[in-house]
Design a protein around this motif. Structure first.
Motif, short mmCIF file in Angstrom:
data_model
loop_
_atom_site.label_atom_id
_atom_site.label_comp_id
_atom_site.label_asym_id
_atom_site.label_seq_id
_atom_site.Cartn_x
_atom_site.Cartn_y
_atom_site.Cartn_z
N MET A 5 26.48 -56.73 -41.76
CA MET A 5 26.38 -57.91 -42.60
C MET A 5 24.96 -58.25 -42.78
SD MET A 5 26.85 -61.68 -41.35
CE MET A 5 26.52 -63.00 -42.30
N THR A 6 24.85 -59.26 -43.48
CA THR A 6 23.57 -59.83 -43.39
C THR A 6 23.35 -60.98 -44.26
OG1 THR A 6 22.89 -58.25 -44.83
CG2 THR A 6 22.26 -58.00 -42.59
N GLY A 7 24.06 -61.22 -45.20
CA GLY A 7 23.81 -62.34 -46.09
C GLY A 7 23.58 -63.58 -45.29
N LEU A 52 23.76 -54.85 -47.62
CA LEU A 52 24.36 -55.94 -46.86
C LEU A 52 25.81 -55.57 -46.58
CD1 LEU A 52 23.10 -58.93 -49.06
CD2 LEU A 52 22.24 -58.29 -46.80
N THR A 53 26.35 -56.05 -45.48
CA THR A 53 27.77 -55.78 -45.19
C THR A 53 28.64 -57.00 -45.46
OG1 THR A 53 27.66 -56.35 -42.85
CG2 THR A 53 27.10 -54.07 -43.45
N THR A 54 28.05 -57.99 -46.07
CA THR A 54 28.82 -59.12 -46.61
C THR A 54 28.37 -59.34 -48.05
OG1 THR A 54 27.19 -60.71 -45.81
CG2 THR A 54 29.10 -60.29 -44.40
N LEU A 82 19.41 -64.16 -36.98
CA LEU A 82 20.15 -63.14 -36.23
C LEU A 82 21.59 -63.62 -36.10
CD1 LEU A 82 19.25 -61.03 -33.19
CD2 LEU A 82 21.21 -62.57 -32.97
N HIS A 83 22.52 -62.72 -36.38
CA HIS A 83 23.94 -63.09 -36.28
C HIS A 83 24.71 -61.95 -35.62
CE1 HIS A 83 23.64 -60.80 -40.04
NE2 HIS A 83 24.80 -60.30 -39.61
N PHE A 84 25.98 -62.22 -35.39
CA PHE A 84 26.79 -61.27 -34.61
C PHE A 84 28.06 -60.86 -35.36
CE2 PHE A 84 24.39 -63.79 -31.59
CZ PHE A 84 23.94 -62.86 -30.68
N HIS A 85 28.54 -59.67 -35.01
CA HIS A 85 29.86 -59.22 -35.44
C HIS A 85 30.68 -58.91 -34.19
CE1 HIS A 85 28.68 -58.76 -39.68
NE2 HIS A 85 27.49 -58.50 -39.15
N TRP A 86 31.97 -59.19 -34.26
CA TRP A 86 32.84 -58.91 -33.12
C TRP A 86 34.28 -58.73 -33.61
CZ3 TRP A 86 30.54 -63.72 -33.98
CH2 TRP A 86 31.39 -64.78 -34.25
N ALA A 129 24.78 -56.97 -33.13
CA ALA A 129 23.89 -58.07 -33.54
C ALA A 129 22.98 -57.57 -34.64
CB ALA A 129 23.06 -58.53 -32.34
N HIS A 130 22.77 -58.39 -35.65
CA HIS A 130 21.90 -58.04 -36.77
C HIS A 130 20.74 -59.03 -36.86
CE1 HIS A 130 25.42 -55.82 -38.96
NE2 HIS A 130 24.84 -55.08 -38.03
N ALA A 131 19.53 -58.53 -36.67
CA ALA A 131 18.34 -59.35 -36.84
C ALA A 131 17.82 -59.12 -38.25
CB ALA A 131 17.28 -58.96 -35.81
N CYS A 173 31.90 -53.60 -33.47
CA CYS A 173 30.63 -53.26 -34.12
C CYS A 173 30.91 -52.82 -35.55
CB CYS A 173 29.91 -52.16 -33.35
SG CYS A 173 30.86 -50.67 -33.18
N GLU A 174 29.88 -52.83 -36.39
CA GLU A 174 30.06 -52.39 -37.77
C GLU A 174 29.70 -50.91 -37.92
OE1 GLU A 174 28.20 -55.44 -40.39
OE2 GLU A 174 30.32 -55.89 -40.70
N HIS A 175 28.53 -50.52 -37.43
CA HIS A 175 28.18 -49.10 -37.45
C HIS A 175 28.92 -48.38 -36.31
CE1 HIS A 175 24.84 -50.76 -39.81
NE2 HIS A 175 24.79 -49.58 -40.38
ZN ZN Z 1 25.66 -58.57 -40.08
#
Ligand code: ZN
Length: 300
Positions: A1-3, A223-225, A115-119, A140-142, A127-129
């Motif tokens: 993600m990242t938006g 971005l993954t969002t 920085l945000h998280f995926h779970w 976590a994405h910084a 995780c996404e990757h």
């Molecule tokens: Zn993300």
């Protein structure tokens, strides 16, 4: 993600009010239409994230300058942690923002945005990757934006606009990672949607050791969002950061809707596969020197 905002994978549709069935139906209909339009749009481009990667499929690259983190684990200013209904997001303010230089970013400086998280609902799919066929508990994405642009919003649709550093997090046992506690315990204070809490400004020390590893994977993706723009230089460390199961579990208690009947159980975008005729270049980068922590830039 990242938006910087919410979104994408799961819509925060609260359907706990039977009287609003029609409204919900309309929202879902619109959501589907939006999703269709987005899919059509990104298929024009091809380099969507996240991806599955292996070391054997990557190309060794020894010629980057060292990747440098500046200020990420320094104290000073203020730090906030928020629940936007999709994830937990950390931001810094009232200080010089951390920055990223070197490596695949070349001469550009990238400024820390958040920085945000995926779970997920278990410790094996959050995780996404996916690296070497293995999934971890969280990712976590910084998120950083290129300083040549005015801000994140202006940068997010530019091909060189964003750099996101991804860290795998693995829940292994019941021994807390004390550095991670500064965020994982604060998650309990942001259970409600749109809630905010302050956290200690040196709350990113848990990424420090991995961020100073010499080897990382990098590729150009998206971005993954929403809006899934292909504007991201991904930097991914394959070494997981270990935390306790309880620390991960705190994140699943965050609410995704104002009515508080729904929690953020899973916020992971599925793996995206490039079309056959599009070759995605994944580099395995090894710097000649260790990344230098702030403020001693290039002092090694
Ligand atoms: Zn993300």
């Amino acid at each position: 993600m990242t938006g910087g905002t919410s979104a994408g994978v799961s819509k925060n549709i609260c359907n706990c009010e039977p009287a609003e069935d029609e409204v919900v139906e309309e929202m879902e209909k619109n959501g589907d239409e939006d999703a269709h339009m987005l899919v059509e749009d990104w298929r024009l481009h091809k380099f969507q994230s996240p991806i599955e990667l292996t070391h054997d499929d990557s190309i060794d690259h020894d010629h980057f300058e060292p990747l440098e983190f500046h200020g990420h684990w320094d104290e000073g200013g203020d730090a906030t942690f928020t629940n936007n209904g999709f994830t937990a997001t950390l931001r810094f303010m009232n200080r010089e923002l951390p920055s990223l230089r070197g490596g695949p970013l070349h001469e550009d400086e990238f400024v820390f945005e958040q920085l945000h998280f995926h779970w997920s609902d278990d410790d094996h799919s959050g995780c996404e990757h996916i690296f070497e066929g293995r999934a971890y508990s969280m990712e976590a994405h910084a998120v950083h934006y290129n300083a040549k642009y005015k801000n994140f919003q202006e940068a997010q649709d530019k091909h060189d606009g964003l750099a996101v550093v991804a860290f795998f997090i693995q829940a292994t046992d019941n021994v807390d990672n004390p550095c991670f506690n500064k965020l994982s315990s604060a998650v309990m204070d942001i259970a409600k949607v749109n809630s905010l809490t302050t956290v200690q400004t040196d709350c990113l020390t848990w990424i420090k050791e991995v961020a100073q590893c010499k080897g990382y994977y990098t590729y150009q993706g998206s971005l993954t969002t929403e809006p899934y723009t292909e504007s991201v230089t991904w930097i991914l460390y394959s070494t997981p950061i270990h935390v306790s199961r309880e620390q991960v579990a705190h994140f699943r208690n965050m609410k995704s809707t104002p009515c508080e009947k729904f929690s953020i159980i899973k916020n992971v975008r599925p793996i995206q596969t490039p079309p056959m005729h599009k070759k995605l270049n994944i580099l395995y980068a090894r710097s000649h020197r260790s990344s230098s922590p702030s403020p001693a830039r290039g002092s090694e």
